[in-house]
Design a protein around this motif. Structure first.
Motif, PDB file in Angstrom:
ATOM      1  N   LYS A  90     -37.108 -11.347-120.485  1.00 41.33           N
ATOM      2  CA  LYS A  90     -36.232 -12.464-120.739  1.00 41.33           C
ATOM      3  C   LYS A  90     -35.500 -12.421-121.940  1.00 41.33           C
ATOM      4  O   LYS A  90     -34.361 -13.032-121.996  1.00 41.33           O
ATOM      5  N   LEU A  91     -36.217 -11.996-123.163  1.00 37.08           N
ATOM      6  CA  LEU A  91     -35.385 -12.067-124.448  1.00 37.08           C
ATOM      7  C   LEU A  91     -34.223 -10.967-124.113  1.00 37.08           C
ATOM      8  O   LEU A  91     -33.043 -11.255-124.647  1.00 37.08           O
ATOM      9  N   LEU A  92     -34.602 -10.047-123.767  1.00 38.68           N
ATOM     10  CA  LEU A  92     -33.243  -8.690-123.841  1.00 38.68           C
ATOM     11  C   LEU A  92     -32.379  -9.205-122.683  1.00 38.68           C
ATOM     12  O   LEU A  92     -31.219  -8.874-122.889  1.00 38.68           O
ATOM     13  N   SER A  93     -32.684  -9.725-121.687  1.00 35.62           N
ATOM     14  CA  SER A  93     -31.564 -10.022-120.473  1.00 35.62           C
ATOM     15  C   SER A  93     -30.712 -11.225-121.241  1.00 35.62           C
ATOM     16  O   SER A  93     -29.614 -11.226-121.158  1.00 35.62           O
ATOM     17  N   ALA A  94     -31.238 -12.301-122.064  1.00 37.04           N
ATOM     18  CA  ALA A  94     -30.551 -13.309-122.558  1.00 37.04           C
ATOM     19  C   ALA A  94     -29.594 -12.570-123.731  1.00 37.04           C
ATOM     20  O   ALA A  94     -28.357 -13.046-123.827  1.00 37.04           O
ATOM     21  N   ALA A  95     -29.916 -11.754-124.381  1.00 34.91           N
ATOM     22  CA  ALA A  95     -29.179 -10.837-125.325  1.00 34.91           C
ATOM     23  C   ALA A  95     -28.435  -9.937-125.144  1.00 34.91           C
ATOM     24  O   ALA A  95     -27.156  -9.965-125.440  1.00 34.91           O
ATOM     25  N   CYS A  96     -28.327  -9.368-123.919  1.00 39.72           N
ATOM     26  CA  CYS A  96     -27.608  -8.350-123.317  1.00 39.72           C
ATOM     27  C   CYS A  96     -26.677  -9.351-122.288  1.00 39.72           C
ATOM     28  O   CYS A  96     -25.547  -8.701-122.053  1.00 39.72           O
ATOM     29  N   ALA A 129     -31.864  -4.439-128.922  1.00 38.74           N
ATOM     30  CA  ALA A 129     -33.271  -4.339-129.078  1.00 38.74           C
ATOM     31  C   ALA A 129     -33.528  -4.429-130.492  1.00 38.74           C
ATOM     32  O   ALA A 129     -34.583  -4.847-130.909  1.00 38.74           O
ATOM     33  N   ARG A 130     -32.813  -3.377-131.301  1.00 33.16           N
ATOM     34  CA  ARG A 130     -33.147  -3.202-132.641  1.00 33.16           C
ATOM     35  C   ARG A 130     -33.044  -4.289-133.560  1.00 33.16           C
ATOM     36  O   ARG A 130     -33.383  -4.106-134.668  1.00 33.16           O
ATOM     37  N   VAL A 131     -32.162  -5.456-133.225  1.00 34.43           N
ATOM     38  CA  VAL A 131     -31.892  -6.336-133.847  1.00 34.43           C
ATOM     39  C   VAL A 131     -33.043  -7.377-133.851  1.00 34.43           C
ATOM     40  O   VAL A 131     -33.448  -7.813-132.806  1.00 34.43           O
ATOM     41  N   SER A 132     -33.493  -7.838-134.975  1.00 36.96           N
ATOM     42  CA  SER A 132     -34.707  -8.752-135.106  1.00 36.96           C
ATOM     43  C   SER A 132     -34.676 -10.046-134.635  1.00 36.96           C
ATOM     44  O   SER A 132     -35.510 -10.711-133.876  1.00 36.96           O
ATOM     45  N   SER A 133     -33.276 -10.563-134.623  1.00 31.51           N
ATOM     46  CA  SER A 133     -32.909 -11.889-134.038  1.00 31.51           C
ATOM     47  C   SER A 133     -33.229 -11.891-132.517  1.00 31.51           C
ATOM     48  O   SER A 133     -33.251 -12.883-131.964  1.00 31.51           O
ATOM     49  N   THR A 134     -33.026 -10.885-131.785  1.00 28.81           N
ATOM     50  CA  THR A 134     -33.014 -10.896-130.353  1.00 28.81           C
ATOM     51  C   THR A 134     -34.463 -11.151-130.109  1.00 28.81           C
ATOM     52  O   THR A 134     -34.706 -11.868-128.980  1.00 28.81           O
ATOM     53  N   TRP A 135     -35.390 -11.045-130.894  1.00 33.33           N
ATOM     54  CA  TRP A 135     -36.891 -11.203-130.377  1.00 33.33           C
ATOM     55  C   TRP A 135     -37.326 -12.587-131.047  1.00 33.33           C
ATOM     56  O   TRP A 135     -38.423 -12.946-130.841  1.00 33.33           O
ATOM     57  N   SER A 136     -36.828 -13.379-131.747  1.00 37.06           N
ATOM     58  CA  SER A 136     -36.974 -14.551-132.636  1.00 37.06           C
ATOM     59  C   SER A 136     -36.844 -15.831-131.640  1.00 37.06           C
ATOM     60  O   SER A 136     -37.147 -16.800-131.987  1.00 37.06           O
ATOM     61  N   ALA A 137     -35.952 -15.747-130.434  1.00 39.35           N
ATOM     62  CA  ALA A 137     -35.652 -16.753-129.803  1.00 39.35           C
ATOM     63  C   ALA A 137     -36.539 -17.098-128.757  1.00 39.35           C
ATOM     64  O   ALA A 137     -37.483 -16.310-128.728  1.00 39.35           O
ATOM     65  N   SER A 138     -36.799 -18.463-128.551  1.00 39.33           N
ATOM     66  CA  SER A 138     -37.992 -18.805-127.403  1.00 39.33           C
ATOM     67  C   SER A 138     -37.453 -18.377-126.075  1.00 39.33           C
ATOM     68  O   SER A 138     -36.334 -18.303-125.742  1.00 39.33           O
ATOM     69  N   PRO A 139     -38.227 -17.765-125.392  1.00 41.28           N
ATOM     70  CA  PRO A 139     -38.191 -16.728-124.165  1.00 41.28           C
ATOM     71  C   PRO A 139     -37.737 -17.835-123.170  1.00 41.28           C
ATOM     72  O   PRO A 139     -38.421 -18.580-122.636  1.00 41.28           O
ATOM     73  N   LYS A 140     -36.525 -17.573-122.482  1.00 40.46           N
ATOM     74  CA  LYS A 140     -35.794 -18.384-121.656  1.00 40.46           C
ATOM     75  C   LYS A 140     -35.433 -17.494-120.553  1.00 40.46           C
ATOM     76  O   LYS A 140     -35.220 -16.302-120.667  1.00 40.46           O
ATOM     77  N   ALA A 141     -35.650 -17.994-119.241  1.00 44.36           N
ATOM     78  CA  ALA A 141     -35.250 -17.101-118.049  1.00 44.36           C
ATOM     79  C   ALA A 141     -33.671 -16.856-118.114  1.00 44.36           C
ATOM     80  O   ALA A 141     -33.098 -17.920-118.492  1.00 44.36           O
ATOM     81  N   PHE A 142     -33.443 -15.671-117.748  1.00 45.92           N
ATOM     82  CA  PHE A 142     -31.993 -15.293-117.854  1.00 45.92           C
ATOM     83  C   PHE A 142     -31.413 -15.861-116.509  1.00 45.92           C
ATOM     84  O   PHE A 142     -31.860 -15.557-115.398  1.00 45.92           O
TER      85      PHE A 142
END
Length: 313
Positions: A234-240, A298-311
């Motif tokens: 969810k986090l990677l999908s939202a960031a990408c 993925a290497r950016v810390s802010s990618t993983w700090s958000a609340s996981p939401k469905a993409f």
């Protein structure tokens, strides 16, 4: 200090910098709150002292707007009408004190096991003498659990380093703001794989479709690994900005017996010695360009700090 690796850790009210050499061996750490050095390996005391001076100097050299203690918000007293009381008490302040947003960091610099080692240090500091006695007597404690786990993560990281070109691996990824972390994330031709390391020296593992047991005791390893992979997706999908699939895996270290009755369909369970073979045999599902794209996010810390939401596609 160019040949040493420094990792800052700020959980549970601590502010420390852990120092390791290029081989991943712990040298010691500096405590920025207590302003002290804790050396683990003889001969590195001067390097740690220099590290403390440098980090302390950098903190003190921040400009006022960078310091959270000097940031103000709300209505200034001079802007209040004559009849209004001066805001001299925090209880009268109409707005909460703003909290600084940490700058994103590069997770590629993370050292495997850093989070576990830091928690081990915290737990050990509460009762160092008792933990030392327990270690000599072989008694299982929370300190031992974190120490054993950290060493397991280091062993898996050394295996992942052998994957070679075309792969990127991140370690000790802090997720959210509640102390959760992912041991390892592999990004390569088969896509993204979250790897949960479990070290049970001389242990016996039994793997079934819906259960993993260690020494005859049920565990929650499968459930946790599923959740870990789903959250990462969810986090990677939202960031990408597009759907990213993530596989879940569990890697055991230092077992005496590994018995697979039936492999779970959505979590691959393996051992340290079998891990690389499994990863290399997975079919390619992403291009080299996509691997680099996902890794850059993925290497950016802010990618993983958000609340996981469905993409949402």
């Amino acid at each position: 200090m160019s040949q040493l690796i420094e990792t800052r850790w700020t959980r549970y009210g601590n502010d420390r910098v852990y120092v390791r050499n290029q081989a991943g061996d712990e040298i010691g750490h500096i405590d920025l709150k207590e302003h002290k050095v804790v050396a683990k390996t003889p001969g590195y005391e001067s390097s740690l002292e220099e590290c403390l001076r440098r980090w302390t100097s950098e903190s003190q050299s921040k400009t006022p707007h960078e310091s959270p203690t000097e940031v103000t918000e709300g209505v200034a007293p001079s802007e209040l009408p004559p009849s209004a009381p001066a805001l001299t008490s925090p209880s009268l302040h109409p707005y909460p004190t703003p909290q600084p947003i940490p700058a994103p960091t590069d997770l590629a610099d993370n050292v495997a096991g850093a989070a576990a080692w830091a928690e081990r240090e915290r737990v050990n500091s509460l009762a160092p003498a008792l933990n030392l006695v327990a270690r000599v007597l072989g008694v299982k404690t929370d300190e031992r659990s974190w120490r054993v786990g950290a060493k397991g993560e280091e062993k898996i990281a050394r295996e992942l380093a052998k994957l070679g070109p075309g792969w990127h691996c991140l370690h000790a990824i802090e997720v959210g703001d509640r102390g959760s972390d992912i041991d390892h994330v592999g990004i390569g031709p088969p896509g993204v794989i979250t790897i949960n390391t479990k070290r049970h020296p001389r242990g016996k593992a039994w793997i079934g479709e819906r259960m993993v047991m260690i020494n005859g005791q049920k565990t929650d390893y499968l459930r946790n690994s599923r959740f870990e992979a789903e959250r990462a997706a969810k986090l990677l999908s939202a960031a990408c900005g597009r759907s990213i699939e993530v596989r879940a895996a569990i890697a055991f270290v230092d077992l005496d017996d590994f018995n697979v009755k039936q492999m779970p369909s959505d979590v691959h369970v393996t051992t340290r010695r079998r891990l690389l073979g499994w990863l290399r045999d997975l079919p390619r599902v992403v291009s080299d360009e996509q691997v680099e794209e996902i890794f850059a996010v993925a290497r950016v810390s802010s990618t993983w700090s958000a609340s996981p939401k469905a993409f949402a596609s």
